[in-house]
Every structure is written in structure tokens, then in C-alpha cells.
Design an enzyme around this catalytic site. Structure first.
Site, PDB file in Angstrom:
ATOM      1  N   GLU A 335      13.422 -45.362  18.592  1.00  0.00           N
ATOM      2  CA  GLU A 335      12.573 -45.791  17.488  1.00  0.00           C
ATOM      3  C   GLU A 335      13.206 -45.379  16.167  1.00  0.00           C
ATOM      4  O   GLU A 335      13.436 -44.189  15.931  1.00  0.00           O
ATOM      5  CB  GLU A 335      11.173 -45.168  17.591  1.00  0.00           C
ATOM      6  CG  GLU A 335      10.338 -45.707  18.737  1.00  0.00           C
ATOM      7  CD  GLU A 335       8.894 -45.238  18.662  1.00  0.00           C
ATOM      8  OE1 GLU A 335       8.601 -44.336  17.859  1.00  0.00           O
ATOM      9  OE2 GLU A 335       8.060 -45.774  19.414  1.00  0.00           O
ATOM     10  N   CYS A 336      13.517 -46.350  15.329  1.00  0.00           N
ATOM     11  CA  CYS A 336      13.990 -46.121  13.964  1.00  0.00           C
ATOM     12  C   CYS A 336      15.283 -45.300  13.941  1.00  0.00           C
ATOM     13  O   CYS A 336      16.361 -45.840  14.091  1.00  0.00           O
ATOM     14  CB  CYS A 336      12.897 -45.477  13.122  1.00  0.00           C
ATOM     15  SG  CYS A 336      13.153 -45.669  11.335  1.00  0.00           S
ATOM     16  N   ALA A 337      15.191 -43.985  13.784  1.00  0.00           N
ATOM     17  CA  ALA A 337      16.401 -43.162  13.775  1.00  0.00           C
ATOM     18  C   ALA A 337      17.179 -43.343  15.068  1.00  0.00           C
ATOM     19  O   ALA A 337      18.417 -43.368  15.071  1.00  0.00           O
ATOM     20  CB  ALA A 337      16.030 -41.694  13.581  1.00  0.00           C
ATOM     21  N   LEU A 339      17.362 -46.043  16.860  1.00  0.00           N
ATOM     22  CA  LEU A 339      18.092 -47.302  16.756  1.00  0.00           C
ATOM     23  C   LEU A 339      19.396 -47.109  15.998  1.00  0.00           C
ATOM     24  O   LEU A 339      20.457 -47.603  16.412  1.00  0.00           O
ATOM     25  CB  LEU A 339      17.213 -48.341  16.047  1.00  0.00           C
ATOM     26  CG  LEU A 339      17.902 -49.613  15.558  1.00  0.00           C
ATOM     27  CD1 LEU A 339      18.473 -50.408  16.727  1.00  0.00           C
ATOM     28  CD2 LEU A 339      16.924 -50.478  14.755  1.00  0.00           C
ATOM     29  N   SER A 424      14.173 -50.331  18.283  1.00  0.00           N
ATOM     30  CA  SER A 424      13.712 -51.062  17.108  1.00  0.00           C
ATOM     31  C   SER A 424      13.308 -50.067  16.031  1.00  0.00           C
ATOM     32  O   SER A 424      13.253 -48.862  16.261  1.00  0.00           O
ATOM     33  CB  SER A 424      12.528 -51.971  17.454  1.00  0.00           C
ATOM     34  OG  SER A 424      11.335 -51.213  17.545  1.00  0.00           O
TER      35      SER A 424
END
Length: 806
Positions: A335-337, A339, A424
Site C-alpha cells: 500500500e502506497c509506500a 508500491l 496500489s
């Protein structure tokens, strides 16, 4: 119905000081002896990190958008289980919520859902009488929200403060304190908000100072009284075991990214995975050379990898191992980081390359609170399923998605998804969507354990001609330390002493003209351990206790169970006794075997948890040592570092069982020499007659009294849990490197690094305690003190350097 005193800290707008007041209030209430639960309205991860420091418990989020309205109260009750009071920090302005939803997921919304009274924080630095109108409007705007009082923040002149207070009189809202302006308590910001607690040096001291300021300037009794007006909640606590199903059999290991670069994930994520039958193990992408051995799934949460891109990129070994794990089908959620970490590059720095994309900083901040749809079946979701989430980032990937993407948000595909990988920008609170946790756990159960691409061998060759100390029994950890060395040799809590303890010590020094009177210490200890005063004796540390025991009787066959702290044997030999050593064996995990103690032993000394092995013996095992005519002495010098002290014999000490305790380790006061013994009254009276008058100094008496207070009990429990987490981090690092060590319950770990390793570490700036001065251990063993993760990581990094060279 569940009773929970609680309040919400809110403000008319962002930047008013909610975090300062809320975090300081949590710390102040905890210092006053209350068990406090900290919560944050909204998706923010940063403030809960400071809440965790202030309360000693995980910080929790309450967000109707992420978890649904019906789960907000159950999650509040779950997070606050066992707490005396819950403090909820709001988000933005009191009524600011998801745009276009009439305040949905606002602080006011959560306050109404939880029926919690609101404390309104008003920044008075640039206003005066207008604040009365602001407060009046806030209190009247929504009948579902009860504003119960006001706290003034950043006050300056008395004249302006008085003007504000006068303006508030018309509202009927009580002013519950005025916090003066203090820029030194401000938290530094970065491109996405505050610096996380895990990254900021001195975070614990900052939170402690916030607590001191709040205790000094706010009406804690008034705030507690307001919290206690909250009505009982008609709900049951959220239970992760009711949300997911655990498979029987093995517990697959889920490797979860942590450390300074990966600080963001919801506490409930780990709890759901454990409830689904998984073992959650944290690894640090900045320092760990590989994924934990046996990893069957990987979770990469949020954080600021762009700030640490160069360091992450430099850890080639872990990047390669992670890429191999993802390519081999190890289930991976990012998630986020996460990705960004899986991408080929981040701002030009090479990353894992497990996702075919480039990531880079951009000019535009993405901040949205979307409903996302799964475009196709994936590791986490099924086609057409919807989840609520949030995005908060200033980076972009190129391409933004692969194929159908992981999610469709606002009509556009985003992220990367395969049957075994889901990456993502979207953060999803799995407590609101437990089926995602279930599918991830199921995939972990079905996965093949990952074998790290390289497992280093322990250091084995000596690098110096050290032949050992002259007097092994009197060799202590402080002999190992020196200028410029990282101290992992001395078993003293690595943290500042509490302000209340320092005040007590300074007061005792100011009163040094008087002879010390140990009676207040005895009375405080008796109350602390729940025993009559005649059952306890304050001592000048555990060392004096062992000397008294050695002089107590003409022991015929004294036994010391080894490996163990050597002071008892040194004291016995100094008084002319010939000691029988009974050895616990490494092949048995250094477990105590009562049958190995000679039947004619009239004195048996055993540590629990034992120094240096860290083994915590069951009470039943130690009780099996009791015999008519035998005294069993249990050295519990490190028991207060064990959460809840499950095997302590303090409550069962008697005429034939004497428990020795120390305060110097837990409270960082080795120079004070403060300890005590607990036993039957006749036994304690014998020891009293042997004790030198005034052996317990005035500062030691003051320290004992202070460390028996309610606030000390709460802080001691918090330190025990903190040490437990620090030790888990150290043991995980050792385990991931394939290094033999003893499973410990104490604030230290016994490690077999090989002969010469201690000297090699010392040459590289690290001091550890040698093992060969403990009977039963050879020079291949060292004892490593538990320290905060950042310090431990420095030690592990040096180990990695040595392991590579060998």
C-alpha cells in the site's frame, strides 16, 4: 452496556493544537497513574504514533468512511479495553468531513456516534474576544454534539488571555486550562505532514514534556470529570476472531515492513492476521539483509520511502531477496509506500523491481477519500467488490496501472494486481473489510515458505588474544563499556528517568544532612507488593541482599544454579562458603531441572528470569526446589521487565523462600543501589539484624518510595511492554541472520556468535557482555542488552558487516 470515560479533543480548524493538547493530555493522565487509550479521528497514521508513545498502547483510528458507522463504537471499545479513560483526537475542524457528504467522517460525526463530550481547543495567538463567538457557534451548530469545555492554546500575555476567558463566560463553557506558547514543543513537518514518532529523535522526551506542560496548565480533574459524563455505550468491543476464521495447523509467517521508512499500518491489520492463524514478524527494509526465514506472505504498508530512498536502495541484499520472493509467488500486499518500494526505481534510486513501474516525486499532492472497485479477481478482491479507502501521496508511478489495475478509482484504473501480488496507492482499513485479511491469510497458509537467498554464517574466528578477566565472578557489564562504544553490555533501561523520579532524587540530595530512615521505603514496598511491612526489607540493591544471605547462616552445602548472575556466589565465597555449582544446559534451553540440585543442599540460589540466559522458569519449577531445612533464594532483579510478571514469587515468599528484587535496572538508577527482599517475617527479621545501619541511602529510600507510586506502577508496566517489543525486534534480527540465541523473557538476549566475536564487535564500536565469566558458558557466548529498535539496528548493521567479511 459498556462504561468508558472518554472525550474528544477538537478545534474549529486545523492548526489549532489538537495534537499537542490530545497527546499531552494522554501523557499527563498516564503519568498520574491512569490507563489511557489514544484514538484518532480519520485515516491519519502519524498522530497515533505519538499517542502510542504517550499511552504505552497502540494508537487507534476511528473513521466511519474506512470502517463504516456501525464499527466505530466497537473499535473504540476494542482499543480501549482495560483503559480507565479514552482520549480521541479529532481531525481538521470539528465539522469538516468528507467533501460533499454533509460532514460524514468528521470529528463531530465520530463524537456523535460515540456519544463523547468534546473539548474545544482554541488557538488564542491571533484572536481574543472573537473566540467566544467561535466557541458559541461550535457548541450550538449540531445538537448531536456536546461541547463540554474549552482549552486555550498558545496563550501569551495575561491581558489577552483574560479577554478570551471573559468572552467565553457568555457561552457557559468552562475553560479547562490555558497552555502557554512553547515553540520547542512543536513537531517538525515534511511534505505530507508531521514527522513520525518513529523517525524523530527525542520523541519520547517530547511527549513526556507535553505531558508535563498539560499537567501543569490544564485542569486534569475537570477533564476527567467531563470524560466521566459520557454515557454507557450499547455495544460490544470489536473482536478480530469474529471477523476471520483461523485454519488449524501451522501458523504461516507474514513478514511486515517496519522501521523508520515504513511506519504506517493500522494495529487491527496485525490483529486480524493473527486471528486468521498467521504469525506476524516485522522486518526493517533499511537494515535487514533478507526477508525473515520461512516467510509465506509479505505486507508492505505506508511510510516515507522517498525520504529514505538512498538507504533503501543501498540494501541490495534485501531488495534482491524481496524481488525473488514476489517472483516466486509469495503473496504480497503493498500500500502506497509499499508500491514505491516494489517499483523499479524511486526518484532514480533502484528499488526491488518486482513491479514494472518507475516512481518519482511530483508537484501535485493527491489526497482523496474514495470508494474503489475491484476490476477483476485478485489476491485481495473479487471482481465488482467495493472498498473504502484513502490516498495521501506526492509521488506518481509510470505507468499508473498495469492491465485492469488493482482498483478502479474515480473511473480510472490504478495499481498493479496478479493472483499473488496486490500493489496500489490505496490504503484500506481491513477492520472495515475483513474479507481482505481473510484472503491474504488464506493465501499465506497455502504458500510455500520462502528461503532467503543468502543466510550468513556466525562469526567464528578469534581476532584478539584476550585471555579473560582476572576475577570472573566479579566481572560485570560496566567493565565492557568505554568511550565511543555503543553500549549493549549494561542491563539498564535505555531511556530517560521519569521527571517524578528525578524530583524525588533531587529532594533527597537536598535533605542529605539527615541520616536516612528506611521505614517509609519499607511501608511503600509493603503496600506495593501487598505484604505486611515485616515481610519486606529495603536493601542497597540486590548486591547487599546476597551479602546478607551469605552471612545469614553457616551453610553446609550452598548451591548456585548457573549460568546465573555471579554476585551470589562471589558473596558466599567471600564469607568462606564452598559453593556447589549446578549447571543448566544449552541443549535443554537452559531450563531448570530441580532434580539436578543435590538433596542435601540447604541453600539454593536461582535467577528468574535468569541473567544472562533470559530464561523465565515456571513458578512450579522453582517451588519444586523447596525442602525442609532449605532456603530457596530467587533473584528476580529483572522480573519488573517482564510484562505482568507471570512467574513472580513475591506473593508466595515465606520462611523458606526469599525473593530478591532490584529497582536499578528498570528505572535507570544503577548508581543509587536500591532494592529489596521479600520473605517470611522471621526470616526478614534475621536479615534486619545483619544489615549495617543506614546502608540504604536517602536517595535510595526516596527512589523506592517514588517507584511504588501509582504513576510508577503504570510507567513500569509500560516499560515492560516496551522492553518486550524491543526484545522481539532484536530476536527477529538475530533469527533472520541465522544466529543461535536463547529465547528470552528478560531485557537481554544470550547469543552464540562464536569465539572472537565480542572482540570483533568491540573493534567496530559495539560493547556486549562477555559470556565466559558465567559458569557454564564458553567464549562463544555474549549477552546483548535490549535497546530501542534504532539502537538495535546499529548493532545488527555491524553484525552484517562482520558476517560478510567472514
Amino acid at each position: 452496556m459498556v462504561a468508558l470515560p472518554r472525550l474528544v479533543v477538537a478545534a474549529p480548524s486545523t492548526g489549532q493544537g489538537k495534537t499537542t493538547v490530545a497527546t499531552g493530555l494522554m501523557a499527563a493522565l498516564r503519568a498520574a497513574g491512569h490507563l489511557v487509550s489514544g484514538h484518532k479521528v480519520g485515516p491519519d497514521y502519524i498522530d497515533p504514533g505519538y499517542h502510542a508513545l504517550a499511552t504505552g498502547r497502540p494508537g487507534r483510528n476511528l473513521d466511519p468512511h474506512l470502517v463504516g458507522e456501525d464499527r466505530v463504537v466497537p473499535l473504540l471499545l476494542h482499543g480501549a479495553a482495560g483503559a480507565d479513560v479514552a482520549v480521541v483526537e479529532g481531525v481538521m475542524g470539528l465539522h469538516d468531513g468528507r467533501v460533499g457528504t454533509d460532514g460524514f467522517a468528521s470529528t463531530a460525526h465520530v463524537a456523535a456516534l460515540t456519544a463523547s463530550p468534546v473539548v474545544l481547543v482554541l488557538d488564542v495567538a491571533r484572536s481574543s474576544r472573537s473566540l467566544g463567538a467561535v466557541a458559541a457557534g461550535m457548541a450550538a451548530y449540531d445538537g448531536r454534539v456536546r461541547v463540554g469545555g474549552v482549552v486555550l492554546n498558545r496563550t501569551g500575555s495575561d491581558r489577552n488571555t483574560a479577554e478570551v476567558v471573559a468572552s467565553l463566560e457568555r457561552t457557559g463553557l468552562p475553560v479547562l486550562g490555558s497552555l502557554p506558547r512553547d515553540e520547542s514543543l512543536a513537531t517538525p513537518s515534511r511534505h505530507l505532514g508531521l514527522v513520525t514518532a518513529a523517525e524523530r529523535d527525542g520523541s519520547e522526551r517530547l511527549v513526556e514534556r507535553l505531558g508535563e506542560q498539560v499537567a501543569r496548565h490544564l485542569d486534569l480533574d475537570g477533564l476527567l470529570a467531563l470524560a466521566r459524563t459520557a454515557e454507557d455505550l450499547p455495544s460490544e468491543p470489536w473482536d478480530p476472531a469474529r471477523e476471520v476464521t483461523a485454519r488449524t495447523g501451522s501458523r504461516p509467517r507474514v513478514a511486515v515492513a517496519g522501521g523508520r521508512a515504513f511506519t504506517f499500518r493500522y494495529a487491527e491489520t496485525d490483529e486480524l492476521l493473527r486471528a486468521a492463524g498467521c504469525e506476524v514478524v516485522t522486518f526493517d527494509p533499511l537494515t535487514d539483509p533478507t526477508l525473515p526465514a520461512g516467510t509465506q506472505a509479505v505486507y508492505l504498508g505506508g511510510g516515507f520511502p522517498e525520504v529514505h530512498a538512498a538507504e533503501l536502495s543501498a540494501n541490495h541484499s534485501l531488495l534482491r531477496d524481496l524481488r525473488l520472493a514476489v517472483e516466486s509467488g509469495v503473496p504480497t500486499v503493498a500500500e502506497c509506500a509499499g508500491l514505491l518500494y516494489l517499483a523499479r526505481t524511486l526518484d532514480g534510486s533502484p528499488m526491488a523491481g518486482a513491479v514494472d513501474a518507475e516512481a518519482a516525486m511530483s508537484e501535485r499532492l493527491t489526497l482523496r477519500y474514495p470508494v474503489a472497485t475491484a476490476p477483476a479477481d485478485s489476491l485481495l478482491a473479487r471482481a465488482g467488490e467495493q472498498v473504502t479507502g484513502h490516498e495521501f501521496h506526492r509521488t506518481r508511478t509510470s505507468p499508473v496501472a498495469e492491465g485492469d489495475g488493482a482498483w478502479v478509482v474515480d473511473g480510472a484504473a490504478t495499481g498493479f494486481a496478479t493472483p499473488t501480488t496486490h500493489a496500489s496507492y490505496l490504503h484500506v482499513h481491513w477492520a472495515g473489510h475483513p474479507r481482505l485479511a481473510q484472503r491474504f491469510a488464506d493465501a499465506a497458509h497455502a504458500a510455500t515458505p520462502h528461503v532467503p537467498h543468502a543466510v550468513p554464517e556466525p562469526v567464528a574466528e578469534p581476532v584478539s588474544g584476550d585471555h579473560g578477566p582476572v576475577d570472573p565472578l566479579r566481572h560485570h557489564g560496566d567493565r565492557e563499556v568505554g568511550p565511543g562504544l555503543l553500549d549493549l553490555a549494561v542491563n539498564v533501561y535505555a531511556g530517560a528517568r521519569p521527571a517524578w523520579l528525578d524530583r524525588a532524587l533531587h529532594a533527597a540530595i537536598d535533605d542529605a544532612a539527615s541520616y536516612p530512615d528506611a521505614r517509609p521505603a519499607a511501608e511503600a514496598l509493603a503496600h506495593h507488593v501487598g505484604r505486611p511491612t515485616g515481610d519486606v526489607l529495603p536493601t542497597a540493591g540486590a548486591a547487599e541482599a546476597f551479602t546478607l544471605v551469605a552471612r545469614l547462616r553457616a551453610w553446609q552445602r550452598p548451591v548456585v544454579v548457573h549460568p546465573q548472575f555471579t554476585e551470589p556466589q562471589a558473596a558466599l565465597e567471600a564469607t568462606g562458603h564452598r559453593v556447589t555449582e549446578v549447571l543448566c544446559r544449552a541443549e535443554d534451553g537452559f531450563a531448570l531441572r530441580p532434580g539436578s540440585v543435590p538433596a542435601d543442599a540447604d541453600l539454593v540460589v536461582v535467577g528468574n528470569p535468569t541473567n544472562p540466559t533470559g530464561v523465565l522458569h515456571p513458578r512450579e519449577t522453582i517451588a519444586a526446589l523447596r525442602r525442609p531445612g532449605r532456603l530457596v533464594v530467587v533473584d528476580e532483579a529483572f522480573m519488573d521487565g517482564v510484562p505482568d510478571e507471570p512467574e513472580s514469587l513475591v506473593g508466595e515468599a515465606s520462611e523458606d523462600v526469599l525473593v530478591v528484587r532490584s529497582l536499578t535496572k528498570q528505572w535507570s538508577v544503577p548508581g543509587i543501589r536500591a532494592g529489596f527482599v521479600v520473605g517470611g517475617p522471621a526470616l526478614v527479621e534475621e536479615l534486619v539484624r545483619l544489615q549495617t545501619p543506614w546502608s540504604v541511602s536517602g536517595p535510595a529510600v526516596a527512589a523506592i518510595v517514588a517507584c511504588c507510586s501509582g504513576e510508577a506502577r503504570a510507567e513500569s508496566a509500560a516499560r515492560a511492554y516496551r522492553l518486550d517489543a524491543w526484545r522481539a525486534h532484536l530476536e527477529a534480527g538475530l533469527r533472520d541472520r541465522g544466529l543461535e540465541h536463547v529465547a528470552s523473557a528478560a531485557p537481554f538476549v544470550l547469543v552464540r556468535l562464536g569465539r572472537g566475536a565480542r572482540e570483533a564487535l568491540r573493534e567496530h564500536g559495539v560493547a556486549v557482555r562477555r559470556g565466559d565469566t558465567f559458569p557454564g558458558l564458553d567464549p562463544s557466548w555474549v549477552r546483548v542488552a535490549v535497546r530501542p529498535p534504532a539502537t538495535t539496528d546499529r548493532f545488527l548493521a555491524v553484525l552484517d558487516e562482520l558476517l560478510v567479511t567472514t
